[in-house]
Design an enzyme around this catalytic site. Structure first.
Site, PDB file in Angstrom:
ATOM      1  N   HIS A 123       1.078  -0.796  -0.308  1.00  0.00           N
ATOM      2  CA  HIS A 123      -0.428  -0.028  -0.206  1.00  0.00           C
ATOM      3  C   HIS A 123       0.932   1.170  -0.153  1.00  0.00           C
ATOM      4  O   HIS A 123       0.525   1.834  -1.126  1.00  0.00           O
ATOM      5  CB  HIS A 123      -1.018   0.611   1.572  1.00  0.00           C
ATOM      6  CG  HIS A 123      -2.407   1.175   1.357  1.00  0.00           C
ATOM      7  ND1 HIS A 123      -3.580   0.836   0.315  1.00  0.00           N
ATOM      8  CD2 HIS A 123      -1.470   2.036   1.635  1.00  0.00           C
ATOM      9  CE1 HIS A 123      -4.564   1.506   0.644  1.00  0.00           C
ATOM     10  NE2 HIS A 123      -3.270   2.716   1.184  1.00  0.00           N
ATOM     11  N   HIS A 138     -11.496   2.185  -1.243  1.00  0.00           N
ATOM     12  CA  HIS A 138     -11.629   1.884   0.250  1.00  0.00           C
ATOM     13  C   HIS A 138     -11.986   0.626   0.711  1.00  0.00           C
ATOM     14  O   HIS A 138     -13.427  -0.058   1.074  1.00  0.00           O
ATOM     15  CB  HIS A 138     -11.992   2.624   1.313  1.00  0.00           C
ATOM     16  CG  HIS A 138     -11.500   3.284   2.447  1.00  0.00           C
ATOM     17  ND1 HIS A 138     -12.199   3.052   4.200  1.00  0.00           N
ATOM     18  CD2 HIS A 138     -10.116   2.979   3.126  1.00  0.00           C
ATOM     19  CE1 HIS A 138     -11.472   3.404   4.487  1.00  0.00           C
ATOM     20  NE2 HIS A 138     -10.474   3.421   4.213  1.00  0.00           N
TER      21      HIS A 138
HETATM   22  N1  LIG Z   1      -2.481   3.635 -10.427  1.00  0.00           N
HETATM   23  C1  LIG Z   1      -1.961   5.189 -10.316  1.00  0.00           C
HETATM   24  N2  LIG Z   1      -1.133   5.580 -11.128  1.00  0.00           N
HETATM   25  C2  LIG Z   1      -0.518   6.698 -10.877  1.00  0.00           C
HETATM   26  N3  LIG Z   1      -0.178   7.500  -9.669  1.00  0.00           N
HETATM   27  C3  LIG Z   1      -0.180   6.129  -8.658  1.00  0.00           C
HETATM   28  C4  LIG Z   1      -1.027   5.661  -8.707  1.00  0.00           C
HETATM   29  N4  LIG Z   1      -1.114   4.526  -8.020  1.00  0.00           N
HETATM   30  C5  LIG Z   1      -0.791   5.585  -6.826  1.00  0.00           C
HETATM   31  N5  LIG Z   1      -0.518   6.138  -8.125  1.00  0.00           N
HETATM   32  C6  LIG Z   1       0.784   7.694  -6.576  1.00  0.00           C
HETATM   33  O1  LIG Z   1       1.672   7.355  -5.714  1.00  0.00           O
HETATM   34  C7  LIG Z   1       1.939   8.364  -4.559  1.00  0.00           C
HETATM   35  C8  LIG Z   1       1.187   7.584  -3.429  1.00  0.00           C
HETATM   36  O2  LIG Z   1      -0.586   7.742  -3.986  1.00  0.00           O
HETATM   37  P1  LIG Z   1      -1.377   6.767  -2.319  1.00  0.00           P
HETATM   38  O3  LIG Z   1      -0.185   5.611  -0.749  1.00  0.00           O
HETATM   39  O4  LIG Z   1      -2.148   6.233  -2.308  1.00  0.00           O
HETATM   40  O5  LIG Z   1      -0.883   8.415  -1.444  1.00  0.00           O
HETATM   41  P2  LIG Z   1      -1.496   8.680  -0.073  1.00  0.00           P
HETATM   42  O6  LIG Z   1      -0.774   8.175   1.108  1.00  0.00           O
HETATM   43  O7  LIG Z   1      -2.223  10.340  -0.034  1.00  0.00           O
HETATM   44  O8  LIG Z   1      -2.769   8.259  -0.065  1.00  0.00           O
HETATM   45  C9  LIG Z   1       0.843   9.577  -5.054  1.00  0.00           C
HETATM   46  O9  LIG Z   1       0.768  10.364  -5.885  1.00  0.00           O
HETATM   47  C10 LIG Z   1      -0.278   8.319  -5.998  1.00  0.00           C
HETATM   48  O10 LIG Z   1      -0.738  10.089  -7.043  1.00  0.00           O
END
Ligand SMILES: Nc1ncnc2c1ncn2[C@@H]1O[C@H](COP(=O)(O)OP(=O)(O)O)[C@@H](O)[C@H]1O
Ligand SMILES: [Mg+2]
Lengths: 730, 80, 225, 80
Positions: free
Chosen positions: A44, A90
């Protein structure tokens, strides 16, 4: 105490991974440190299985201000305006506790957007449930819908649209993806990168409780005593506190006092503090005795891993501390300096005057494992629909059956539970091809659409990936807006299975191709793996959330037919592709064949020509043709206005079902005035676009000449009965 | 036969309502208040003479509908 | 005309009502609930939203705020007070209006456009509408199911204190056209002196042609009359 | 000192929640159910040693905030 194998496993880490941790630390980790590593190195947070593939997606162009890598993506919409948006899943929490799971999903994505300085202006969602006959579906649907509404309504952000689908693949693993869209001044965007040494690290928002602490760690020796007291609990959302946090943060952001800000999402205090330090190439030192706690005797482990909602971490200009505190006092929120930035490049945690953890930031953020997982090229199902005798199916029966099916039925049972118009800028609510929300006080608006097509993706991940980006693009065009950029949420099974990984890789390849061709960059997103139960994976389900722009409020159109006598034209060629269509599923329960192919050149050409026609005021209404084909789209236009249609039989097709239910891509239905026919034809011809007149608007009756005739009202009744019937059991 | 059922949030589960209520009472001058937690209450009236059967039935109602056992606990008592 | 909009933690239609008032040239001020004085105003609005999260009972906690004492005093002096949605719930909880707003009979949050029929226009709030005029407004609430005792209901009905009732497009007022179970399809009520109005539908959401209709505008124009 | 407070709707006040809950339970096959009424429940924890003083204080909380006496009744009981 030495970390044992069981503890490592319970933290979801592999033995090799722990060995690497020891190497990075130069010693054994303690339990708290193990917990911190496990939070940072899990799928995650670290994107360890997906990162190398996500890199392929196009993420930049001249309107992208911030692509992936921050809390949300930021795009430029002219003047000083920026739109900040992201979608997030979620899924698991919503299956366990649908109301709270969905509610906290909405809360989390809102924070991602307002941490960056945006006032949220719209919420969207994509929700997937199991088969309606599954015993859990009704309860899950009710809980998720009221949770989404319960949170968004209370915070006062309109939920303007989304999609709801049913498929037995989600029986034991529903999908709840929420998207938030915010508006900011492009010169006042806030990032998570820390700057400066000895700057106060401030905790704001709700207190920390024992919410969502990783269940696996409960068996670890340290927690055996009082284990009852320390059971992990489901996160409960508090939209009221979120609203206060939102207003307090936006108020503080008006001043120049924030150096960096980050919401506490998954892995709470751990990931937020490490992310800020890592991006700023700094260290961070926290005094855990200062963390505001909801329960007595919370351990450092619990504080660092708690996923309590409605909290933020801010690095402040130390001279502005008093002023900032005043703002949070006004909103009755906790505001506590819990640490400072340092030059050590280490995460140092103090508790009861002892150092309880000391880890190089690099080890947690940059050294997280990256895997190039094994993957198998998916086998594509061939079209094999010859065995079905389409002639036996009466077209009007098929029409009614599809219109009254769960996936196609009118969703107002759901959307009537969402406040869609609070903030008074909603121009088009859900029910159209895309929602339209005005930029407050301005003569411009954005369009938003959320789309997925798990059936297409499961039979051909690459083609499906391409298709879903195109469908999203088409939806934004259908309301008259110029598509700008997307966010995406990739819902898949276990990445440790080569077949699932193959679906993932190919979906991304397809998305990449479409995004590149359409100049439609990906600016944010989320990956949700391990969507499986009893080792059965869900269909690969990428969900796309797209944003389009109107630089003028006069160009907004919808799918409501406007005037008796007007003509409906189909733009784009119909080949009769029925593989993976709604028709095959609803009529034959058949999941066969390949999805329709995408021709990107036609897609782009058709879309741009539609925009061109809209800009010349030649179109009075427009609707794209997607799931269900031409006839379903025509019925939707008719029901939107409650005017009827007189539909013509196609010239070339021998089989009506094939023509009217085929799901060939890149097609739109447009309504035009008879007087404009010549003009429209000449524009379409000049662009080499296939088109034909399919219908004429009339009163009340929806009919296909020489075949069937139904009152539009009858269509409407059939379209509206499913949800009521389904939920009446309650 | 009448039963009273009280449904309360589990101990470590956040109770946003209780939090706001208790803050309001404090603002109203109740300084010696240490905490308020809010739950639900049901009065259930059954046409059933066998009290153990009735009790079991109320328990079933709780488990199947009235209570979300992931976040809530419940208590049943006979009132009439 | 001067107006004051009271803002509670959790109010979320405060900006919307301010926009509508300002559009009609009201000189509006936003008043934070912790204030102890209310500026002199011709109209006081208690806006919609989820004050205090709708926790305990909708409106119950806001009714205990500092500023409400001032609102009550102003109401007793005869000032015009408009409570919309959560504002209506607050006016009931603080006793300026009688009765109760229970959970919607369907137990679900309802947000949609509905129709209401003007029952009486001989008052400060609806004088720009015609009697029996049908308006399309938006509702968005969990607890809009108006309930009161027989005596009070008779008093309301007999004294023209129910200015608006839910109906359908054609103006039919019956249980089928009642969205939330409200007694006699009541969508809003006055106090005895008709200077205080509580209503569940949101007139401020219907004040801009780009997003909706303008069926709410005459209400604000009436107030200026 | 701990108190339990139950708040119920007055007899002649319509109870939409109770009505729906009871209908749902009947649909689930609980045919001998005659009625369900839903109310609220509060656990109140006071730092106060004098039990009659504490009781009065809880009563005051009910009257001033927790209960809308136009439509609701309440009952207080000491639990600890
Ligand atoms: N499928 C995807 N396509 C593009 N960017 C992604 C994708 N999955 C995650 N990211 C990018 O990776 C980063 C980390 O995501 P995430 O852990 O969900 O963020 P947060 O901690 O804010 O919930 C974010 O900048 C998100 O936009
Ligand atoms: Mg975030």
């Amino acid at each position: 105490m030495k970390i044992n194998k069981e503890q490592i496993e319970k933290h979801g880490l592999k033995l090799e991974e722990y060995n690497k941790i020891k190497e990075l630390l130069g010693r054994e980790a303690n339990l708290l440190e193990l917990g911190i590593f496990s939070a940072m190195w899990n799928e995650h947070c670290s994107y360890k299985s997906s990162k190398i593939h996500l890199k392929k997606l196009p993420t930049k162009n001249n309107i992208v201000i911030q692509g992936p890598g921050e809390n949300a993506g930021v795009i430029d919409i002219g003047d000083d305006d920026a739109i900040i948006f992201k979608i997030e899943s979620h899924n698991h929490p919503s299956f366990i506790e649908p109301y709270q799971g969905a509610a906290t999903g909405v809360g989390g994505i809102l924070r991602d957007v307002f941490t960056m300085g945006a006032r949220p202006i719209a919420l969207m969602n994509s929700i997937h449930f199991g088969s309606p006959t599954n015993k859990n579906t009704q309860n899950l649907l009710n809980g998720v819908v009221s949770g989404i509404g319960g949170y968004g309504n209370s915070v006062g952000i309109p939920t303007v649209g989304g999609e709801t689908k049913f498929n037995s693949t989600y029986n034991e693993n529903i999908l709840v993806n929420a998207m938030a869209v915010g508006h900011a001044n492009k010169n006042k965007i806030f990032y998570s990168k820390a700057k400066g040494i000895n700057k106060p690290v401030v905790y704001v928002g709700s207190k920390t409780g024992r919410d969502g602490i990783h269940g696996a760690t409960m068996a670890s020796a340290e927690f055996d005593e009082n284990s009852e007291e320390k059971k992990p609990t489901v996160q409960v959302g508090d939209p009221f506190t979120e609203k206060l946090l939102l207003e307090a943060c936006l108020e503080l952001m008006k001043e120049n006092s924030i150096i960096s800000i980050q919401d506490m999402g998954a892995a709470g205090l751990t990931s937020s503090s490490i992310e800020m330090a890592s991006k700023g190439k700094l260290g961070i030192e926290l005094d855990l005795n200062k963390v505001p706690c909801r329960e007595n005797n919370m351990s450092p482990y619990e504080m660092m891993l708690s996923e309590s909602q409605e909290r933020m971490l801010i690095i402040l200009d130390e001279k502005k501390e008093k002023k900032a505190k005043k703002i949070f006092d006004k909103w009755d929120l906790d505001f506590v300096v819990i640490g400072k930035t340092t030059e050590t490049n280490r995460l140092v945690l103090n508790f009861d005057s002892k150092i309880v953890a000391d880890i190089p930031i690099r080890a947690l953020a940059d050294e997280a494992p990256q895997y190039e997982r094994k993957w198998n090229k998916p086998k594509i199902k061939k079209n094999n629909l010859n065995k079905y005798d389409l002639k036996k199916i009466k077209i009007e029966d098929a029409l009614i059956k599809i219109l009254s099916s769960p996936d196609h039925s009118n969703k107002s049972w759901i959307t009537d539970q969402y406040d869609q118009v609070v903030m008074c800028d909603t121009i088009q609510k859900s029910g159209g091809d895309a929602a339209v929300v005005r930029v407050h006080n301005k003569n411009k608006a954005i369009s938003i659409s959320v789309d997925s097509s798990a059936n297409y993706c499961s039979s051909d991940p690459k083609s499906g990936g391409k298709q879903i980006v195109c469908e999203n693009w088409r939806n934004l065009i259908s309301v008259g807006s110029k598509p700008l950029a997307i966010t995406n949420c990739l819902n898949f099974g276990s990445p440790e299975k080569p077949d699932v990984m193959g679906e993932f890789v190919e979906c991304i390849n397809g998305m990449k191709e479409a995004c590149e061709f359409l100049n439609f960059p990906v600016v944010s997103g989320n990956v949700s793996f391990y969507n499986e139960t009893n080792s059965k994976s869900i269909f690969p389900t990428p969900v796309i959330g797209g944003i389009g722009l109107f630089d003028n409020l006069n160009k907004i159109i919808n799918m409501k037919t406007k005037k008796v006598g007007n003509l409906i034209i189909i733009v784009g060629k119909t080949l009769g592709h029925l593989g993976q269509s709604s028709f095959m599923r609803e009529i034959y329960s058949a999941n066969e064949g390949s999805p329709p192919e995408i021709n990107l050149t036609n897609e782009k050409n058709n879309g741009q020509s539609i925009l061109n026609l809209i800009n010349q005021n030649l179109i009075t209404s427009c609707h794209d043709v997607s799931s269900g084909g031409i006839l379903i789209s025509l019925a939707e236009m008719s029901m939107a206005s409650m005017l009827g249609l007189k539909i013509l039989r196609p010239k070339k097709f021998t089989d009506l079902n094939e023509y009217f239910f085929a799901e060939d891509q890149g097609r739109y239905l447009i309504e035009i005035e008879v007087d404009n026919l010549k003009k429209v034809e000449s524009i379409l011809k000049k662009s080499n676009i296939f088109y034909e007149v399919v219908a004429e608007v009339q009163n009340d009756i929806f009919e296909l000449s020489k075949t069937f005739s139904i009152k539009t009202e009858e269509l409407y009744k059939n379209n509206n009965k499913w949800f009521k019937k389904f939920n009446a059991i309650n | 036969m009448k039963f009273a059922v009280t449904v309360t949030l589990k101990k470590d589960v956040l109770d946003p309502q209780g939090k706001v209520v208790s803050q309001t009472l404090k603002n109203m001058g109740m300084n010696n208040l240490s905490q308020v937690r809010q739950g639900k209450f049901f009065e259930i009236d059954l046409k059933e003479k066998d009290s153990s059967k009735a009790h079991n039935q109320v328990k079933e109602m709780c488990e199947k509908l009235l209570v979300n056992q992931i976040i809530e606990d419940f208590k049943i008592s006979k009132t009439e | 005309m001067k107006s004051s909009v009271i803002v509670f933690p959790g109010s979320n239609c405060d900006r919307d009502i301010a926009v509508a008032l300002e559009k009609l040239q009201f000189k509006n001020s936003m008043i934070w609930h912790k204030e102890n004085v209310l500026p002199k105003s011709d109209l006081i609005v208690v806006p919609g939203g989820f004050s205090y999260g709708d926790y305990l009972r909708s409106g119950a906690i806001a009714a205990k705020s500092n500023i409400l004492n001032e609102v009550i005093k102003a109401g007793e002096r005869g000032s015009l007070i408009l409570g919309i949605c959560n504002g209506f719930q607050i006016l009931i909880e603080c006793g300026l209006l009688k009765g109760a707003l229970l959970r919607n009979s369907g137990l679900k949050f309802i947000s949609k456009n509905i129709f209401i029929k003007i029952q009486s226009n001989k008052n400060k709030f609806f004088n720009k509408y015609k009697k029996n005029e049908i308006l399309e407004l938006n509702i968005a609430h969990n607890e809009g199911n108006f309930f009161t005792d027989k005596k009070h209901l008779d008093e309301l009905e007999d004294n023209d204190l129910i200015p608006i009732k839910y109906c359908d497009k054609e103006g039919n007022i019956n249980p089928k056209t009642n969205p939330n179970g409200s007694l006699n399809n009541i969508a809003g009520i006055f106090n005895k002196n008709k200077n205080i109005l509580g209503m569940m539908p949101h007139p401020e959401r219907m004040a801009d042609k780009t997003c909706s209709n303008e069926d709410g505008l005459p209400l604000f124009l009436s107030l200026m009359n």
